[in-house]
Scaffold this active site. Structure first.
Site, PDB file in Angstrom:
ATOM      1  CB  SER A 147      21.925  21.253 -45.202  1.00 45.46           C
ATOM      2  OG  SER A 147      23.221  21.581 -45.652  1.00 45.46           O
ATOM      3  CG  HIS A 176      23.089  18.458 -49.510  1.00 45.87           C
ATOM      4  ND1 HIS A 176      24.316  19.018 -49.660  1.00 45.87           N
ATOM      5  CD2 HIS A 176      22.456  19.200 -48.550  1.00 45.87           C
ATOM      6  CE1 HIS A 176      24.437  20.046 -48.828  1.00 45.87           C
ATOM      7  NE2 HIS A 176      23.329  20.173 -48.143  1.00 45.87           N
ATOM      8  CB  VAL A 187      30.553   9.511 -61.199  1.00 47.06           C
ATOM      9  CG1 VAL A 187      31.848   9.217 -60.448  1.00 47.06           C
ATOM     10  CG2 VAL A 187      30.488   8.709 -62.491  1.00 47.06           C
ATOM     11  N   GLY A 222      30.466  11.843 -55.686  1.00 45.58           N
ATOM     12  CA  GLY A 222      31.712  12.519 -55.319  1.00 45.58           C
ATOM     13  C   GLY A 222      32.241  13.411 -56.431  1.00 45.58           C
ATOM     14  CG  HIS A 267      29.754  21.694 -55.972  1.00 49.60           C
ATOM     15  ND1 HIS A 267      29.258  22.967 -55.844  1.00 49.60           N
ATOM     16  CD2 HIS A 267      29.813  21.182 -54.719  1.00 49.60           C
ATOM     17  CE1 HIS A 267      29.056  23.222 -54.566  1.00 49.60           C
ATOM     18  NE2 HIS A 267      29.380  22.159 -53.861  1.00 49.60           N
ATOM     19  NE  ARG A 316      34.057  21.628 -49.642  1.00 49.87           N
ATOM     20  CZ  ARG A 316      32.743  21.432 -49.722  1.00 49.87           C
ATOM     21  NH1 ARG A 316      31.990  21.618 -48.660  1.00 49.87           N
ATOM     22  NH2 ARG A 316      32.180  21.060 -50.848  1.00 49.87           N
ATOM     23  CG  ASP A 367      30.789  14.409 -49.628  1.00 47.78           C
ATOM     24  OD1 ASP A 367      31.374  14.431 -48.530  1.00 47.78           O
ATOM     25  OD2 ASP A 367      29.754  15.035 -49.857  1.00 47.78           O
TER      26      ASP A 367
HETATM   27  N1  AMX Z   1      27.864  11.922 -62.642  1.00 50.24           N
HETATM   28  C1  AMX Z   1      27.008  11.829 -63.696  1.00 50.24           C
HETATM   29  N2  AMX Z   1      26.212  12.819 -64.093  1.00 50.24           N
HETATM   30  C2  AMX Z   1      26.308  13.983 -63.435  1.00 50.24           C
HETATM   31  C3  AMX Z   1      27.196  14.181 -62.376  1.00 50.24           C
HETATM   32  C4  AMX Z   1      27.992  13.086 -61.964  1.00 50.24           C
HETATM   33  N3  AMX Z   1      28.828  13.162 -60.939  1.00 50.24           N
HETATM   34  N4  AMX Z   1      27.069  15.432 -61.923  1.00 50.24           N
HETATM   35  C5  AMX Z   1      26.113  16.009 -62.672  1.00 50.24           C
HETATM   36  N5  AMX Z   1      25.646  15.138 -63.585  1.00 50.24           N
HETATM   37  C6  AMX Z   1      24.562  15.325 -64.532  1.00 50.24           C
HETATM   38  C7  AMX Z   1      23.315  15.744 -63.786  1.00 50.24           C
HETATM   39  O1  AMX Z   1      22.623  14.602 -63.238  1.00 50.24           O
HETATM   40  C8  AMX Z   1      22.542  16.470 -64.854  1.00 50.24           C
HETATM   41  O2  AMX Z   1      21.948  15.497 -65.677  1.00 50.24           O
HETATM   42  P1  AMX Z   1      20.450  15.725 -66.293  1.00 50.24           P
HETATM   43  O3  AMX Z   1      20.600  16.905 -67.199  1.00 50.24           O
HETATM   44  O4  AMX Z   1      20.155  14.441 -66.986  1.00 50.24           O
HETATM   45  O5  AMX Z   1      19.547  15.998 -65.131  1.00 50.24           O
HETATM   46  C9  AMX Z   1      23.646  17.150 -65.658  1.00 50.24           C
HETATM   47  O6  AMX Z   1      24.852  16.421 -65.354  1.00 50.24           O
HETATM   48  C10 AMX Z   1      23.854  18.600 -65.291  1.00 50.24           C
HETATM   49  O7  AMX Z   1      24.080  18.705 -63.912  1.00 50.24           O
HETATM   50  P2  AMX Z   1      24.967  19.894 -63.312  1.00 50.24           P
HETATM   51  O8  AMX Z   1      24.283  21.175 -63.630  1.00 50.24           O
HETATM   52  O9  AMX Z   1      26.392  19.751 -63.686  1.00 50.24           O
HETATM   53  O10 AMX Z   1      24.909  19.569 -61.760  1.00 50.24           O
HETATM   54  P3  AMX Z   1      23.761  19.943 -60.717  1.00 50.24           P
HETATM   55  O11 AMX Z   1      24.023  21.312 -60.213  1.00 50.24           O
HETATM   56  O12 AMX Z   1      22.407  19.675 -61.294  1.00 50.24           O
HETATM   57  O13 AMX Z   1      23.996  18.877 -59.580  1.00 50.24           O
HETATM   58  C11 AMX Z   1      25.245  17.592 -58.060  1.00 50.24           C
HETATM   59  C12 AMX Z   1      25.088  18.952 -58.710  1.00 50.24           C
HETATM   60  C13 AMX Z   1      26.289  17.677 -56.965  1.00 50.24           C
HETATM   61  C14 AMX Z   1      23.918  17.170 -57.416  1.00 50.24           C
HETATM   62  C15 AMX Z   1      25.664  16.572 -59.157  1.00 50.24           C
HETATM   63  O14 AMX Z   1      26.915  16.936 -59.679  1.00 50.24           O
HETATM   64  C16 AMX Z   1      25.702  15.143 -58.657  1.00 50.24           C
HETATM   65  O15 AMX Z   1      24.670  14.461 -58.652  1.00 50.24           O
HETATM   66  N6  AMX Z   1      26.919  14.653 -58.194  1.00 50.24           N
HETATM   67  C17 AMX Z   1      27.031  13.340 -57.646  1.00 50.24           C
HETATM   68  C18 AMX Z   1      26.538  13.345 -56.206  1.00 50.24           C
HETATM   69  C19 AMX Z   1      27.471  14.110 -55.302  1.00 50.24           C
HETATM   70  O16 AMX Z   1      28.666  13.934 -55.332  1.00 50.24           O
HETATM   71  N7  AMX Z   1      26.912  14.969 -54.431  1.00 50.24           N
HETATM   72  C20 AMX Z   1      27.702  15.689 -53.437  1.00 50.24           C
HETATM   73  C21 AMX Z   1      27.664  17.184 -53.604  1.00 50.24           C
HETATM   74  C22 AMX Z   1      28.471  17.860 -52.519  1.00 50.24           C
HETATM   75  C23 AMX Z   1      27.774  17.773 -51.201  1.00 50.24           C
HETATM   76  O17 AMX Z   1      26.682  18.294 -51.016  1.00 50.24           O
HETATM   77  N8  AMX Z   1      28.386  17.126 -50.248  1.00 50.24           N
END
Ligand code: AMX
Length: 474
Positions: free
Chosen positions: A278, A308, A349, A351, A354, A363, A411
């Site tokens: 964002s 996000h 999963v 929350g 990152h 936070r 989150d």
């Molecule tokens: N549960 C399961 N798998 C996860 C995971 C989670 N919480 N977090 C990351 N992974 C997986 C990714 O999907 C990715 O899988 P892939 O290789 O098959 O595509 C692998 O682990 C590597 O990912 P990463 O480099 O650790 O994370 P990223 O930078 O690509 O993504 C994020 C970051 C936040 C999108 C990811 O951790 C995620 O999807 N978390 C759950 C959603 C969430 O909580 N989002 C909120 C973020 C904070 C915000 O903006 N408010």
């Protein structure tokens, strides 16, 4: 004094044309935000030194190498690429966010709260983000008053929002409302009339403050339309801070704990450096010299994605489903099984994890401390489940072995506290995030214009280009 969307200014209930005021060399907006002059004056003091620093970096050090670009950056969502200037905050993978060098606990110690409150308020955080200075209590109060005085929505935006279907996602409604406010953009009007580049930031500041002032009324109107059959909100209270008014406008003014929670949440969630989707979107769109309303509306669409901002809604949906299946007072073993079930079904999963952080999000810790300080929250089965999940999930995610960060982000807990306080409509939670993130994204727009940052335009490459770089047979 108020400014109507048709270009008329009302001074003591007498309408004056903006053009007439211009001819008289009276600038209605800078009078409207008289106290922002104090904020403006503070910015006027800090901007020259930053401009000088920027000039020197550009003229003397622009060829200094600060990192490599690897194919993994190009095909991996630009993770880790240092390629963007962002003034207000820097995110350390292990320590978390710092706002002009101050950590969240530093801010909790130093930034003025609301009268009678303990938590940081949005105005204190905004002042810090914009100027790099900790405001005095008087400065904070004055800013609160001015935001409250300018918080009413123009009638045309009320009509627009009231005309949207209540089944439209609240985030879509928020982005529409914010974009529509550009009807009143002083930056856009000034740009059309021909202003110097060095003056861009002052008009941008006016728009940014005006948008921040109006966000509570806009977001609360959406809440009432979608969930309370369009019930009428009370008038804005000039004695309250921005978040105090926001909760009152939503109909939760009597819930002091919820208001304090939202003050904390909105402040510490206000900025998370520049690369998140964002913030980056606001910066990119702003770099075209689109006005702050358009830039922030675009940012809100980025925030509406489940990886996000929408994660807070998803966390609660997931957590409640777990609670329904496992019941209250469940065991760590059951939670572990539930986590594996989520992962094995190919879902993330929510929350946890990152893009940058590699430890528990400070936070998340600040919000957990808020819960720990309130016995009634500790009794909540949903909040107990959040805590127990935190005790199990990092181990499961580590064993799963995919995520680079098995720890919770903000989150993991943010929505569950809102739910406990009776704000149970979780499709709305990202709107609150949207109100919060305006503080940082709009701050950067002011700085981008003060420093004269150029149109953002990275170079893209095709896979064939990459193939040619690594060699045809590689
Ligand atoms: N549960 C399961 N798998 C996860 C995971 C989670 N919480 N977090 C990351 N992974 C997986 C990714 O999907 C990715 O899988 P892939 O290789 O098959 O595509 C692998 O682990 C590597 O990912 P990463 O480099 O650790 O994370 P990223 O930078 O690509 O993504 C994020 C970051 C936040 C999108 C990811 O951790 C995620 O999807 N978390 C759950 C959603 C969430 O909580 N989002 C909120 C973020 C904070 C915000 O903006 N408010």
């Amino acid at each position: 004094m108020s400014v109507s969307f048709r270009g008329f200014v009302t001074i003591n209930h007498v309408p004056f044309s903006c053009l007439l005021l211009k001819a008289l060399k009276i600038h209605p907006i800078s009078q409207r935000f008289a106290s922002t002059k104090t904020l403006k004056e503070t910015l006027q003091e800090v901007i020259p030194a930053k401009q000088e620093q920027f000039k020197r970096l550009k003229s003397e050090h622009s060829q200094k190498v600060i990192g490599d670009i690897k194919i993994e950056n190009v095909i991996g969502g630009m993770r880790g690429l240092k390629s963007m200037l962002w003034e207000a905050s820097v995110l350390d993978p292990n320590e978390g966010i710092r706002f002009h060098g101050l950590s969240i606990p530093d801010c909790q110690r130093q930034l003025p709260p609301a009268p009678g409150g303990k938590e940081i308020i949005a105005e204190s955080m905004l002042w810090l983000l914009l100027t790099g200075n900790v405001p005095t209590e008087a400065e904070t109060r004055k800013l609160s008053l001015e935001l409250a005085e300018n918080g009413d929505l123009p009638a045309y935006v009320e009509k627009l929002i009231d005309g949207l279907s209540p089944s439209m996602h609240p985030m879509t409604q928020l982005a529409i409302g914010v974009a529509a406010l550009n009807h009143d953009s002083v930056f856009q009007k000034a740009y059309e009339s021909g202003i110097k580049k060095t003056d861009y930031w002052t008009y941008t500041l006016e728009d940014c403050l005006s948008l921040i002032a109006r966000l509570p009324a806009l977001a609360a109107r959406i809440y009432r339309n979608v969930y309370k059959q369009g019930a009428t909100a009370p008038p804005i209270n000039k004695d309250l801070d921005l978040v105090g008014n926001y909760t009152a406008l939503m109909g939760y003014g009597a819930n002091k704990d919820l208001t304090e929670y939202l003050r904390l949440y909105i402040s510490i969630h206000g900025d998370h450096e520049g690369g998140n989707a964002s913030a980056h979107t606001a910066h990119l769109v702003g770099s075209t010299l689109a006005d702050p309303y358009l830039a922030y509306s675009a940012a809100l669409f980025a925030l509406a994605g489940p990886l996000h901002g929408l994660a807070n809604q998803e966390v609660l949906r997931w957590q409640l489903a777990m609670q329904k299946e496992l019941g209250d007072n469940t065991t760590h073993e059951n939670i572990k099984d539930y986590l594996w079930k989520t992962l094995k079904s190919g879902q993330v999963v929510p929350g946890y994890g990152h893009g940058v952080l590699r430890k528990s999000d400070p936070r998340f810790i600040a919000l957990q401390e808020f819960c720990d300080s309130r016995p009634e929250l500790l009794k909540s089965p949903t909040i107990q489940l959040v805590k127990k999940t935190y005790e199990v999930a990092p181990g499961v995610l580590t064993e799963h072995g995919k995520t680079k960060n098995p720890w919770p982000n903000v989150d993991a807990t943010s929505g569950c506290v809102l739910y406990h306080y009776g704000l149970t409509e979780f499709k709305y939670y990202t709107v609150i995030f949207g109100v919060s993130r305006a503080l940082g994204a709009l701050t950067q727009l002011v700085w981008a214009r003060a420093l004269g940052l150029p149109l953002e335009r990275p170079k893209s490459v095709s896979m064939d280009t990459l193939q040619a770089i690594v060699g045809k047979n590689a």
